[in-house]
Design an enzyme around this catalytic site. Structure first.
Site, PDB file in Angstrom:
ATOM      1  N   HIS A   1       0.147  -2.101  11.004  1.00  0.00           N
ATOM      2  CA  HIS A   1       1.158  -3.023  11.546  1.00  0.00           C
ATOM      3  C   HIS A   1       1.564  -2.666  12.974  1.00  0.00           C
ATOM      4  O   HIS A   1       2.692  -2.904  13.392  1.00  0.00           O
ATOM      5  CB  HIS A   1       2.383  -3.081  10.627  1.00  0.00           C
ATOM      6  CG  HIS A   1       2.044  -3.612   9.269  1.00  0.00           C
ATOM      7  ND1 HIS A   1       1.742  -4.939   9.052  1.00  0.00           N
ATOM      8  CD2 HIS A   1       1.893  -2.993   8.070  1.00  0.00           C
ATOM      9  CE1 HIS A   1       1.438  -5.112   7.774  1.00  0.00           C
ATOM     10  NE2 HIS A   1       1.513  -3.954   7.160  1.00  0.00           N
TER      11      HIS A   1
ATOM     12  N   GLN B   1      -0.014 -10.572  10.871  1.00  0.00           N
ATOM     13  CA  GLN B   1       0.714  -9.622  10.023  1.00  0.00           C
ATOM     14  C   GLN B   1       0.165  -8.210  10.138  1.00  0.00           C
ATOM     15  O   GLN B   1       0.910  -7.235  10.167  1.00  0.00           O
ATOM     16  CB  GLN B   1       0.655 -10.103   8.569  1.00  0.00           C
ATOM     17  CG  GLN B   1       1.494  -9.296   7.606  1.00  0.00           C
ATOM     18  CD  GLN B   1       0.669  -8.752   6.451  1.00  0.00           C
ATOM     19  OE1 GLN B   1      -0.431  -8.237   6.649  1.00  0.00           O
ATOM     20  NE2 GLN B   1       1.195  -8.860   5.255  1.00  0.00           N
TER      21      GLN B   1
ATOM     22  N   GLN C   1       0.837  -1.199   0.000  1.00  0.00           N
ATOM     23  CA  GLN C   1       0.000   0.000   0.000  1.00  0.00           C
ATOM     24  C   GLN C   1       0.874   1.252   0.000  1.00  0.00           C
ATOM     25  O   GLN C   1       1.900   1.317   0.657  1.00  0.00           O
ATOM     26  CB  GLN C   1      -0.903  -0.018   1.238  1.00  0.00           C
ATOM     27  CG  GLN C   1      -2.084   0.916   1.168  1.00  0.00           C
ATOM     28  CD  GLN C   1      -3.140   0.568   2.213  1.00  0.00           C
ATOM     29  OE1 GLN C   1      -3.196  -0.558   2.696  1.00  0.00           O
ATOM     30  NE2 GLN C   1      -3.988   1.525   2.554  1.00  0.00           N
TER      31      GLN C   1
ATOM     32  N   SER D   1       3.539  -6.217   3.138  1.00  0.00           N
ATOM     33  CA  SER D   1       2.244  -5.866   3.744  1.00  0.00           C
ATOM     34  C   SER D   1       1.094  -6.407   2.891  1.00  0.00           C
ATOM     35  O   SER D   1       0.947  -7.620   2.749  1.00  0.00           O
ATOM     36  CB  SER D   1       2.158  -4.352   3.943  1.00  0.00           C
ATOM     37  OG  SER D   1       0.989  -3.997   4.661  1.00  0.00           O
ATOM     38  N   LEU D   2       0.301  -5.523   2.277  1.00  0.00           N
ATOM     39  CA  LEU D   2      -0.774  -5.973   1.390  1.00  0.00           C
ATOM     40  C   LEU D   2      -0.244  -6.924   0.319  1.00  0.00           C
ATOM     41  O   LEU D   2      -0.907  -7.894  -0.055  1.00  0.00           O
ATOM     42  CB  LEU D   2      -1.429  -4.739   0.759  1.00  0.00           C
ATOM     43  CG  LEU D   2      -2.450  -4.863  -0.369  1.00  0.00           C
ATOM     44  CD1 LEU D   2      -1.832  -5.075  -1.724  1.00  0.00           C
ATOM     45  CD2 LEU D   2      -3.503  -5.915  -0.073  1.00  0.00           C
TER      46      LEU D   2
ATOM     47  N   ARG E   1      -9.968  -7.686   4.532  1.00  0.00           N
ATOM     48  CA  ARG E   1      -8.810  -7.096   5.211  1.00  0.00           C
ATOM     49  C   ARG E   1      -8.849  -5.578   5.131  1.00  0.00           C
ATOM     50  O   ARG E   1      -8.623  -4.877   6.121  1.00  0.00           O
ATOM     51  CB  ARG E   1      -7.522  -7.628   4.563  1.00  0.00           C
ATOM     52  CG  ARG E   1      -6.205  -7.160   5.168  1.00  0.00           C
ATOM     53  CD  ARG E   1      -5.059  -7.733   4.341  1.00  0.00           C
ATOM     54  NE  ARG E   1      -3.749  -7.505   4.923  1.00  0.00           N
ATOM     55  CZ  ARG E   1      -3.001  -6.422   4.715  1.00  0.00           C
ATOM     56  NH1 ARG E   1      -3.465  -5.456   3.926  1.00  0.00           N
ATOM     57  NH2 ARG E   1      -1.805  -6.304   5.264  1.00  0.00           N
TER      58      ARG E   1
END
Length: 304
Positions: free
Chosen positions: A195, A243, A11, A90-91, A115
């Site tokens: 996060h 995560q 992202q 991440s994503l 998500r």
């Protein structure tokens, strides 16, 4: 040439028009967008003609990025380029998981939509900000974070770059401390403190959702943000849930892949942020990037 890793963008890399020329150049890429439109009508339109503001909203950003990330990898595979390892930032880890077979393309897309909604909701409930800290050691940044109750190290990007998340007021004070220590803190244009513990409620929601989703054994090594180690079928749900509320150990992931013999990294998805982080981590690595028809051709040429 040694081994190849596909790494999937996260992202913040999104931009208007992303994925369109890639879709036009590759039937495999187009199939990803067709799948997304069948489950979430208008996804390809958002990617191709949505505004920057529209694409910056988390519930839009993540499904759209998933499509471009996965489409880029499918286009490479369609051209005969095969990964030995995969990882995503991440994503991007969700797209990597779909590419590796932990999810089907459809179940991965459904998960990424859930998500995105869960993380956006958590960001509204617990407003947070993020900043990239430069020119200080990880240990010093961790020490400075320890001076605050709601500031945490969250993205270990590369040597000399660690992103932190926190409550906006405390984060502002933290940035002053960074400056006093000779470092630099650059605020990031994000909509939440991702996060970090601010995402605890999102993790809880995703745990419930994933308990009903079938996951598979990865068909190739998939490295996790949570611990920079390969997935197993048994660990997939736990890794994907934790995560969202835990640090991204990207530098360690790249170092681990290099130790496995990876010398060529292909960033799949918009932008070239990961290419830059990888070059700062493994200076001898070859880094290529695929986000559209032009970069697909360049990457194929660079692999010859």
């Amino acid at each position: 040439m040694g081994k190849i890793a596909f790494v999937f963008s996260g992202q913040g890399a999104q931009y208007p028009g992303m994925g369109q020329s890639l879709c036009e150049a590759s039937a495999a890429a187009k199939a990803v967008f067709d799948m997304a439109d069948s489950l979430r009508p208008g996804t390809s339109k958002q990617c191709f003609s949505g505004t920057a503001e529209e694409l910056s909203v988390t519930k839009n950003t993540q499904p759209c990025l998933y499509c471009v990330d996965l489409a880029a990898a499918r286009a490479l595979e369609e051209r005969g380029v095969h990964a030995d390892y995969v990882a995503g930032f991440s994503l991007g880890e969700v797209a990597a998981a779909a590419f590796a077979g932990v999810f089907t393309d459809e179940s991965g897309f459904k998960f990424v939509c859930r998500r995105a909604e869960a993380m956006q909701k958590a960001a509204v409930e617990n407003p947070g900000s993020m900043a990239a800290v430069l020119k200080l050691s990880n240990e010093k940044v961790e020490e400075l974070c320890g001076s605050f109750s709601k500031v945490w190290p969250v993205n270990y990007n590369c040597p000399g770059q660690l992103v932190v998340a926190g409550e906006p007021g405390q984060l502002k004070e933290f940035q002053e401390l960074v400056k006093a220590e000779g470092g630099r803190a650059a605020p990031l244009a994000v909509s939440g403190g991702f996060h970090s513990p601010f995402m605890e409620s999102a993790a809880g929601e995703l745990a419930g959702y994933l308990s009903t989703v079938e996951t598979g054994e990865p068909r190739l090594p998939l490295y996790a943000n949570l611990n920079a180690k390969p997935y197993t079928a048994a660990s997939a749900r736990e890794l994907l849930v934790n995560q969202v509320k835990s640090p991204v150990r990207w530098q360690e992931t790249i170092e681990s892949l290099a130790a496995e013999g990876v010398d060529t990294f292909l960033e799949c998805g918009p932008g070239k942020t990961l290419c830059g982080l990888i070059k700062k981590t493994v200076k001898t690595a070859k880094v290529l990037q695929v986000q559209d028809q032009e970069t697909l051709k360049a990457a194929l040429s660079g692999l010859m």
